[in-house]
Design a protein around this motif. Sequence first.
Motif, PDB file in Angstrom:
ATOM      1  N   SER A  71      42.565  30.664  44.828  1.00 44.74           N
ATOM      2  CA  SER A  71      42.553  30.923  43.386  1.00 44.74           C
ATOM      3  C   SER A  71      42.738  32.401  43.061  1.00 44.74           C
ATOM      4  CB  SER A  71      41.253  30.413  42.762  1.00 44.74           C
ATOM      5  OG  SER A  71      40.143  31.172  43.201  1.00 44.74           O
ATOM      6  N   HIS A  72      42.531  33.279  44.050  1.00 43.55           N
ATOM      7  CA  HIS A  72      42.676  34.724  43.852  1.00 43.55           C
ATOM      8  C   HIS A  72      43.770  35.335  44.734  1.00 43.55           C
ATOM      9  CE1 HIS A  72      38.569  33.975  42.325  1.00 43.55           C
ATOM     10  NE2 HIS A  72      38.795  34.989  41.538  1.00 43.55           N
ATOM     11  N   MET A  73      44.545  34.494  45.398  1.00 46.67           N
ATOM     12  CA  MET A  73      45.497  34.996  46.389  1.00 46.67           C
ATOM     13  C   MET A  73      46.678  35.738  45.768  1.00 46.67           C
ATOM     14  SD  MET A  73      47.515  32.741  49.269  1.00 46.67           S
ATOM     15  CE  MET A  73      48.407  31.755  48.037  1.00 46.67           C
ATOM     16  N   TYR A  74      47.126  35.293  44.599  1.00 47.70           N
ATOM     17  CA  TYR A  74      48.337  35.858  44.015  1.00 47.70           C
ATOM     18  C   TYR A  74      48.061  37.201  43.346  1.00 47.70           C
ATOM     19  CZ  TYR A  74      50.692  31.431  44.838  1.00 47.70           C
ATOM     20  OH  TYR A  74      51.246  30.330  45.430  1.00 47.70           O
ATOM     21  N   GLY A  75      49.022  38.107  43.483  1.00 51.03           N
ATOM     22  CA  GLY A  75      48.917  39.417  42.857  1.00 51.03           C
ATOM     23  C   GLY A  75      49.436  40.510  43.764  1.00 51.03           C
ATOM     24  N   ASN A  76      49.868  41.619  43.173  1.00 51.85           N
ATOM     25  CA  ASN A  76      50.452  42.733  43.919  1.00 51.85           C
ATOM     26  C   ASN A  76      49.483  43.891  44.154  1.00 51.85           C
ATOM     27  OD1 ASN A  76      52.804  41.269  43.888  1.00 51.85           O
ATOM     28  ND2 ASN A  76      53.839  42.539  42.359  1.00 51.85           N
ATOM     29  N   LYS A  77      48.272  43.760  43.697  1.00 52.07           N
ATOM     30  CA  LYS A  77      47.290  44.837  43.864  1.00 52.07           C
ATOM     31  C   LYS A  77      46.086  44.307  44.626  1.00 52.07           C
ATOM     32  CE  LYS A  77      48.587  47.317  39.639  1.00 52.07           C
ATOM     33  NZ  LYS A  77      48.098  47.816  38.338  1.00 52.07           N
ATOM     34  N   PRO A  78      45.454  45.205  45.400  1.00 52.07           N
ATOM     35  CA  PRO A  78      45.778  46.611  45.661  1.00 52.07           C
ATOM     36  C   PRO A  78      47.050  46.763  46.487  1.00 52.07           C
ATOM     37  CG  PRO A  78      43.975  45.894  47.064  1.00 52.07           C
ATOM     38  CD  PRO A  78      44.243  44.759  46.130  1.00 52.07           C
ATOM     39  N   ARG A  79      47.662  47.927  46.411  1.00 52.00           N
ATOM     40  CA  ARG A  79      48.932  48.172  47.094  1.00 52.00           C
ATOM     41  C   ARG A  79      48.779  48.948  48.397  1.00 52.00           C
ATOM     42  NH1 ARG A  79      53.280  47.146  43.729  1.00 52.00           N
ATOM     43  NH2 ARG A  79      52.788  46.920  41.521  1.00 52.00           N
ATOM     44  N   ARG A  80      47.636  49.620  48.585  1.00 53.54           N
ATOM     45  CA  ARG A  80      47.453  50.455  49.778  1.00 53.54           C
ATOM     46  C   ARG A  80      46.126  50.132  50.443  1.00 53.54           C
ATOM     47  NH1 ARG A  80      47.750  55.165  47.568  1.00 53.54           N
ATOM     48  NH2 ARG A  80      49.885  55.769  48.118  1.00 53.54           N
ATOM     49  N   TRP A  81      46.145  50.123  51.770  1.00 52.00           N
ATOM     50  CA  TRP A  81      44.968  49.768  52.548  1.00 52.00           C
ATOM     51  C   TRP A  81      43.910  50.856  52.521  1.00 52.00           C
ATOM     52  CZ3 TRP A  81      42.736  45.685  54.355  1.00 52.00           C
ATOM     53  CH2 TRP A  81      41.715  45.822  55.306  1.00 52.00           C
ATOM     54  N   LYS A  82      42.670  50.409  52.351  1.00 50.42           N
ATOM     55  CA  LYS A  82      41.499  51.261  52.531  1.00 50.42           C
ATOM     56  C   LYS A  82      40.457  50.422  53.262  1.00 50.42           C
ATOM     57  CE  LYS A  82      42.221  53.909  48.267  1.00 50.42           C
ATOM     58  NZ  LYS A  82      41.652  54.258  46.936  1.00 50.42           N
ATOM     59  N   ASN A  83      39.831  51.007  54.259  1.00 46.60           N
ATOM     60  CA  ASN A  83      38.859  50.255  55.044  1.00 46.60           C
ATOM     61  C   ASN A  83      37.692  49.754  54.196  1.00 46.60           C
ATOM     62  OD1 ASN A  83      40.156  50.417  57.562  1.00 46.60           O
ATOM     63  ND2 ASN A  83      39.312  52.462  57.938  1.00 46.60           N
ATOM     64  N   LYS A  84      37.428  50.433  53.093  1.00 42.59           N
ATOM     65  CA  LYS A  84      36.285  50.047  52.259  1.00 42.59           C
ATOM     66  C   LYS A  84      36.593  48.883  51.321  1.00 42.59           C
ATOM     67  CE  LYS A  84      37.202  53.489  48.621  1.00 42.59           C
ATOM     68  NZ  LYS A  84      36.654  54.666  47.920  1.00 42.59           N
ATOM     69  N   LEU A  85      37.830  48.404  51.307  1.00 44.72           N
ATOM     70  CA  LEU A  85      38.158  47.247  50.485  1.00 44.72           C
ATOM     71  C   LEU A  85      37.291  46.053  50.887  1.00 44.72           C
ATOM     72  CD1 LEU A  85      42.073  47.323  50.340  1.00 44.72           C
ATOM     73  CD2 LEU A  85      40.518  47.522  48.381  1.00 44.72           C
ATOM     74  N   ILE A  86      36.867  45.279  49.898  1.00 46.36           N
ATOM     75  CA  ILE A  86      36.029  44.117  50.172  1.00 46.36           C
ATOM     76  C   ILE A  86      36.514  42.922  49.355  1.00 46.36           C
ATOM     77  CG2 ILE A  86      33.985  45.496  50.729  1.00 46.36           C
ATOM     78  CD1 ILE A  86      32.918  44.839  47.909  1.00 46.36           C
ATOM     79  N   GLY A  87      35.996  41.770  49.691  1.00 49.63           N
ATOM     80  CA  GLY A  87      36.205  40.576  48.882  1.00 49.63           C
ATOM     81  C   GLY A  87      37.656  40.154  48.776  1.00 49.63           C
ATOM     82  N   VAL A  88      38.006  39.577  47.618  1.00 46.61           N
ATOM     83  CA  VAL A  88      39.347  39.019  47.445  1.00 46.61           C
ATOM     84  C   VAL A  88      40.419  40.107  47.447  1.00 46.61           C
ATOM     85  CG1 VAL A  88      38.609  36.909  46.300  1.00 46.61           C
ATOM     86  CG2 VAL A  88      39.027  38.958  44.938  1.00 46.61           C
ATOM     87  N   ASP A  89      40.099  41.321  47.019  1.00 42.65           N
ATOM     88  CA  ASP A  89      41.087  42.399  47.063  1.00 42.65           C
ATOM     89  C   ASP A  89      41.510  42.674  48.507  1.00 42.65           C
ATOM     90  OD1 ASP A  89      41.156  42.739  44.349  1.00 42.65           O
ATOM     91  OD2 ASP A  89      39.852  44.498  44.312  1.00 42.65           O
ATOM     92  N   ARG A  90      40.544  42.710  49.385  1.00 42.71           N
ATOM     93  CA  ARG A  90      40.832  42.950  50.800  1.00 42.71           C
ATOM     94  C   ARG A  90      41.671  41.807  51.381  1.00 42.71           C
ATOM     95  NH1 ARG A  90      38.115  46.000  54.901  1.00 42.71           N
ATOM     96  NH2 ARG A  90      38.338  45.114  56.987  1.00 42.71           N
ATOM     97  N   LEU A  91      41.264  40.577  51.129  1.00 46.92           N
ATOM     98  CA  LEU A  91      41.981  39.429  51.664  1.00 46.92           C
ATOM     99  C   LEU A  91      43.391  39.329  51.095  1.00 46.92           C
ATOM    100  CD1 LEU A  91      39.092  36.805  51.501  1.00 46.92           C
ATOM    101  CD2 LEU A  91      39.949  37.977  53.538  1.00 46.92           C
ATOM    102  N   ARG A  92      43.547  39.628  49.803  1.00 42.52           N
ATOM    103  CA  ARG A  92      44.873  39.562  49.180  1.00 42.52           C
ATOM    104  C   ARG A  92      45.816  40.578  49.797  1.00 42.52           C
ATOM    105  NH1 ARG A  92      43.755  41.268  44.393  1.00 42.52           N
ATOM    106  NH2 ARG A  92      42.930  39.261  43.696  1.00 42.52           N
ATOM    107  N   LEU A  93      45.353  41.789  50.016  1.00 43.12           N
ATOM    108  CA  LEU A  93      46.229  42.809  50.586  1.00 43.12           C
ATOM    109  C   LEU A  93      46.596  42.476  52.030  1.00 43.12           C
ATOM    110  CD1 LEU A  93      47.769  45.418  50.378  1.00 43.12           C
ATOM    111  CD2 LEU A  93      45.656  46.680  50.851  1.00 43.12           C
ATOM    112  N   ILE A  94      45.641  42.016  52.814  1.00 40.18           N
ATOM    113  CA  ILE A  94      45.961  41.594  54.186  1.00 40.18           C
ATOM    114  C   ILE A  94      47.033  40.508  54.157  1.00 40.18           C
ATOM    115  CG2 ILE A  94      45.061  40.435  56.239  1.00 40.18           C
ATOM    116  CD1 ILE A  94      42.326  41.731  55.612  1.00 40.18           C
ATOM    117  N   THR A  95      46.858  39.538  53.274  1.00 42.49           N
ATOM    118  CA  THR A  95      47.817  38.446  53.154  1.00 42.49           C
ATOM    119  C   THR A  95      49.184  38.954  52.732  1.00 42.49           C
ATOM    120  OG1 THR A  95      46.023  36.927  52.566  1.00 42.49           O
ATOM    121  CG2 THR A  95      48.258  36.228  52.044  1.00 42.49           C
ATOM    122  N   ASN A  96      49.230  39.877  51.790  1.00 43.60           N
ATOM    123  CA  ASN A  96      50.510  40.424  51.343  1.00 43.60           C
ATOM    124  C   ASN A  96      51.223  41.195  52.455  1.00 43.60           C
ATOM    125  OD1 ASN A  96      50.354  39.344  48.793  1.00 43.60           O
ATOM    126  ND2 ASN A  96      49.530  41.201  47.837  1.00 43.60           N
TER     127      ASN A  96
END
Length: 269
Positions: free
Chosen positions: A153-178
């Motif tokens: 339900s939260h997978m789609y989207g272009n943000k965040p655009r740059r990796w940071k180790n402190k990313l958590i939750g769906v933002d982290r998973l979305r960027l890894i997936t992208n």
Amino acid sequence: MSTYAIGDLQGCLEPLKRLLGQVNFDPCADRLWIAGDLVNRGPSSLETLRYLYELRDSVTAVLGNHDLHFLAVAFGHKRKSRYDTLEDLLKAEDCTDMIAWLRQCPLLHRDEALGFTMVHAGIPPNWTMEQAEAHAREVEAVLQSNQLDHFLSHMYGNKPRRWKNKLIGVDRLRLITNYFTRMRFCTEDGELELESKAGADQHPPGFAPWFAHPKHKCRKHKIVFGHWAALEGKADAPNVYALDTGCVWGGSLTALRLEDEHLFRCQCG
């Protein structure tokens, strides 16, 4: 025994069968790697997935963006687009079996004995192989858990655009997936540009193909990937093998025999 890595199928079963016949593929002795996008856009998504499911003991497939899209549609988190060819698959009595199998597929597969790693889109230049493996396992664990609905339900989207180790939750998973399933162009520090689908030489200002950065931390690793039909099977970088040659668009289907790096192709038009 031979191992054949094949690019995006996208529901193109007949070319797959012809290519496997060309190499005399023996499921009792050989291995088949599929670089993601098993389904969608092509004419035979259901039949393709059934065929691979029957061969599953000989098949290793990584998930592509179209495979994840299918899961999102199947679980009610995304509406089908007018370009989707998933209707027969979604209505099939064995759809649940296909979904269960896809949920077990990785985002990254590495075979140290063969010396090859397979992903769908790529690996960002700011990750080591060990980091890439660890981050892939994060998303895979969620896909196989009861957190699947929340993730989809939260997978789609272009943000965040740059990796940071402190990313958590769906933002982290979305960027890894992208990174693993949608990436083409990025900066050296992994900032994504997800709009352009052009060839490698038509990169947006400030960006380059993910594999072209000279300080890519996985430069010594052999990586096979799909996703980018505009490359026409040509990635101008050492140890990188582009396998999406646009079968669903009337191009060809490509297989790389990993043991000797010999290429095989059959026309799809």
